[in-house]
Write a protein that holds these residues in place. Sequence first.
Motif, PDB file in Angstrom:
ATOM      1  N   ILE A 144      -4.571  -7.405  14.375  1.00 35.52           N
ATOM      2  CA  ILE A 144      -4.135  -7.456  12.973  1.00 35.52           C
ATOM      3  C   ILE A 144      -2.632  -7.214  12.885  1.00 35.52           C
ATOM      4  N   PRO A 145      -1.914  -7.982  12.054  1.00 34.45           N
ATOM      5  CA  PRO A 145      -0.456  -7.811  11.932  1.00 34.45           C
ATOM      6  C   PRO A 145      -0.069  -6.397  11.498  1.00 34.45           C
ATOM      7  N   GLN A 146       1.112  -5.965  11.958  1.00 37.46           N
ATOM      8  CA  GLN A 146       1.589  -4.614  11.646  1.00 37.46           C
ATOM      9  C   GLN A 146       1.759  -4.406  10.151  1.00 37.46           C
ATOM     10  N   SER A 147       2.211  -5.438   9.428  1.00 33.27           N
ATOM     11  CA  SER A 147       2.421  -5.310   7.977  1.00 33.27           C
ATOM     12  C   SER A 147       1.114  -5.014   7.253  1.00 33.27           C
ATOM     13  N   PHE A 148       0.017  -5.637   7.708  1.00 33.45           N
ATOM     14  CA  PHE A 148      -1.293  -5.373   7.095  1.00 33.45           C
ATOM     15  C   PHE A 148      -1.758  -3.955   7.431  1.00 33.45           C
ATOM     16  N   GLU A 149      -1.508  -3.520   8.659  1.00 36.84           N
ATOM     17  CA  GLU A 149      -1.838  -2.141   9.066  1.00 36.84           C
ATOM     18  C   GLU A 149      -1.109  -1.142   8.172  1.00 36.84           C
ATOM     19  N   ASN A 150       0.172  -1.411   7.914  1.00 35.61           N
ATOM     20  CA  ASN A 150       0.966  -0.511   7.074  1.00 35.61           C
ATOM     21  C   ASN A 150       0.411  -0.451   5.653  1.00 35.61           C
ATOM     22  N   PHE A 151      -0.001  -1.619   5.124  1.00 34.38           N
ATOM     23  CA  PHE A 151      -0.575  -1.629   3.779  1.00 34.38           C
ATOM     24  C   PHE A 151      -1.868  -0.833   3.742  1.00 34.38           C
ATOM     25  N   MET A 152      -2.710  -0.996   4.757  1.00 35.56           N
ATOM     26  CA  MET A 152      -3.969  -0.257   4.823  1.00 35.56           C
ATOM     27  C   MET A 152      -3.710   1.245   4.863  1.00 35.56           C
ATOM     28  N   ALA A 153      -2.634   1.636   5.552  1.00 35.43           N
ATOM     29  CA  ALA A 153      -2.292   3.063   5.641  1.00 35.43           C
ATOM     30  C   ALA A 153      -1.743   3.577   4.316  1.00 35.43           C
ATOM     31  N   MET A 154      -1.005   2.706   3.581  1.00 34.64           N
ATOM     32  CA  MET A 154      -0.341   3.125   2.353  1.00 34.64           C
ATOM     33  C   MET A 154      -1.239   3.118   1.126  1.00 34.64           C
ATOM     34  N   GLU A 155      -2.280   2.266   1.116  1.00 29.79           N
ATOM     35  CA  GLU A 155      -2.959   2.013  -0.150  1.00 29.79           C
ATOM     36  C   GLU A 155      -3.626   3.238  -0.754  1.00 29.79           C
ATOM     37  N   ILE A 156      -4.075   4.200   0.054  1.00 26.78           N
ATOM     38  CA  ILE A 156      -4.650   5.439  -0.488  1.00 26.78           C
ATOM     39  C   ILE A 156      -3.578   6.279  -1.190  1.00 26.78           C
ATOM     40  N   LEU A 157      -2.295   6.057  -0.812  1.00 23.38           N
ATOM     41  CA  LEU A 157      -1.178   6.786  -1.425  1.00 23.38           C
ATOM     42  C   LEU A 157      -0.383   5.921  -2.392  1.00 23.38           C
ATOM     43  N   LEU A 158      -0.892   4.729  -2.664  1.00 22.51           N
ATOM     44  CA  LEU A 158      -0.201   3.799  -3.557  1.00 22.51           C
ATOM     45  C   LEU A 158      -1.058   3.422  -4.763  1.00 22.51           C
ATOM     46  N   ILE A 159      -2.281   2.964  -4.508  1.00 25.17           N
ATOM     47  CA  ILE A 159      -3.116   2.431  -5.593  1.00 25.17           C
ATOM     48  C   ILE A 159      -3.677   3.527  -6.509  1.00 25.17           C
ATOM     49  N   PRO A 160      -4.400   4.550  -5.980  1.00 25.86           N
ATOM     50  CA  PRO A 160      -4.935   5.575  -6.897  1.00 25.86           C
ATOM     51  C   PRO A 160      -3.883   6.305  -7.727  1.00 25.86           C
ATOM     52  N   PRO A 161      -2.724   6.730  -7.152  1.00 26.19           N
ATOM     53  CA  PRO A 161      -1.744   7.453  -7.973  1.00 26.19           C
ATOM     54  C   PRO A 161      -1.141   6.630  -9.115  1.00 26.19           C
ATOM     55  N   ILE A 162      -1.178   5.289  -8.991  1.00 24.79           N
ATOM     56  CA  ILE A 162      -0.673   4.434 -10.069  1.00 24.79           C
ATOM     57  C   ILE A 162      -1.790   4.054 -11.030  1.00 24.79           C
ATOM     58  N   ILE A 163      -2.944   3.651 -10.470  1.00 25.00           N
ATOM     59  CA  ILE A 163      -4.044   3.153 -11.295  1.00 25.00           C
ATOM     60  C   ILE A 163      -4.668   4.255 -12.152  1.00 25.00           C
ATOM     61  N   ASN A 164      -4.862   5.453 -11.593  1.00 17.55           N
ATOM     62  CA  ASN A 164      -5.542   6.527 -12.333  1.00 17.55           C
ATOM     63  C   ASN A 164      -4.879   6.846 -13.674  1.00 17.55           C
ATOM     64  N   PRO A 165      -3.580   7.205 -13.688  1.00 18.49           N
ATOM     65  CA  PRO A 165      -2.952   7.504 -14.985  1.00 18.49           C
ATOM     66  C   PRO A 165      -2.864   6.307 -15.913  1.00 18.49           C
ATOM     67  N   LEU A 166      -2.667   5.104 -15.357  1.00 19.36           N
ATOM     68  CA  LEU A 166      -2.600   3.905 -16.197  1.00 19.36           C
ATOM     69  C   LEU A 166      -3.946   3.635 -16.864  1.00 19.36           C
ATOM     70  N   MET A 167      -5.034   3.759 -16.090  1.00 21.52           N
ATOM     71  CA  MET A 167      -6.377   3.536 -16.631  1.00 21.52           C
ATOM     72  C   MET A 167      -6.668   4.509 -17.767  1.00 21.52           C
ATOM     73  N   TYR A 168      -6.422   5.791 -17.530  1.00 23.94           N
ATOM     74  CA  TYR A 168      -6.685   6.801 -18.554  1.00 23.94           C
ATOM     75  C   TYR A 168      -5.717   6.665 -19.727  1.00 23.94           C
ATOM     76  N   GLY A 169      -4.477   6.331 -19.421  1.00 22.73           N
ATOM     77  CA  GLY A 169      -3.483   6.184 -20.474  1.00 22.73           C
ATOM     78  C   GLY A 169      -3.811   5.061 -21.437  1.00 22.73           C
ATOM     79  N   PHE A 170      -4.333   3.944 -20.907  1.00 17.18           N
ATOM     80  CA  PHE A 170      -4.675   2.804 -21.755  1.00 17.18           C
ATOM     81  C   PHE A 170      -6.033   2.976 -22.431  1.00 17.18           C
ATOM     82  N   LYS A 171      -6.980   3.584 -21.721  1.00 14.88           N
ATOM     83  CA  LYS A 171      -8.361   3.632 -22.205  1.00 14.88           C
ATOM     84  C   LYS A 171      -8.639   4.802 -23.142  1.00 14.88           C
ATOM     85  N   LEU A 172      -8.104   5.984 -22.832  1.00 10.52           N
ATOM     86  CA  LEU A 172      -8.360   7.151 -23.671  1.00 10.52           C
ATOM     87  C   LEU A 172      -7.459   7.099 -24.907  1.00 10.52           C
ATOM     88  N   THR A 173      -8.087   6.950 -26.075  1.00 11.57           N
ATOM     89  CA  THR A 173      -7.350   6.718 -27.312  1.00 11.57           C
ATOM     90  C   THR A 173      -6.349   7.825 -27.608  1.00 11.57           C
TER      91      THR A 173
END
Length: 314
Positions: A264-293
């Motif tokens: 597997i390419p190194q760039s994909f490995e890096n993304f796999m390593a980063m996504e736990i520290l990239l996606i949840p910290p951005i998605i969680n507050p955005l989801m709650y911010g938009f959904k919770l009135t």
Amino acid sequence: IMDNVSIITVFTLSGLSGIANYKITVFIFTLLCYCVIWLVNLTIIVTVIVDKKLHEPMYIFLCNLCFNGLYGTAAFYPKFLYDLLSTTHVISYAGCLLQGFVVHSSVSADFSLLALMAYDRYVAICRPLVYHSLMTKQRVCILIFFAWIIAFYLLFMSTITTATSRLCGSHIPRIYCINWLISNLACSASVATIIIPAFNYTFYFGHALFIFWSYVHLIKTCQSSKENWNKFMQTCVPHLFSLAVVVVSFLFDMLYMRFGSKEIPQSFENFMAMEILLIPPIINPLMYGFKLTQIRNRVLNFMCGKSSALRLKS
């Protein structure tokens, strides 16, 4: 063979070896992502703290979830940004252990806080008459305290076990340190390095089962009442989405780390390593911010108030 663990003073991180030609691009993108993480999480935290109407269990748990996002990412982004501008990619032995501890404890705290949020929604919807007597401010504080302290204690024990292992290597094939990869460098596996992580995984898998169980009951209860169903869609859907993001990110990373192909390419490995520290910290507050009135309205009112004040000044 190295006879003394103190011989290992630094670890080399080889995850950046394949991106020498576009380091600046990655640096700008990473810095932008880290700024977004701080912006969205800090917005939710400040909104909940400042507005006394939001001093309710659900929002207090959300505030802690956002704070945990900042805590976990602080162990990765500053060092990663520094490495992108550096010619050598090394980390001290103590720094490596600390980074692993913070990343692991942050993921563990995520599961604990999501479990508390599931319990809060279960009591609010399935047992509304006893909600205020069960979810008092004192009890909420105790639950949050144990969510953090248990995560810290379990990962501290795991880190101490890793730190006492005699190492026969110093090369980590990743862009940041985690306990499992440090343990792989041990000259010989000890019982503790197997049992303690296994217990931790089992313990937090139990959290996931509890969340699943609580939502089965929530869905059954909400189907019989339109009001409850609306409440479920308003407050539980963002929570389910956040849970799915955290679980999928964690499982992808864990499974890839253990069974990933070397082709597997190194760039994909890096993304796999980063996504736990990239996606949840951005998605969680955005989801709650938009959904919770209430959160959305407070943020919009604040922004509109600021823009009105600026227009008046001009």
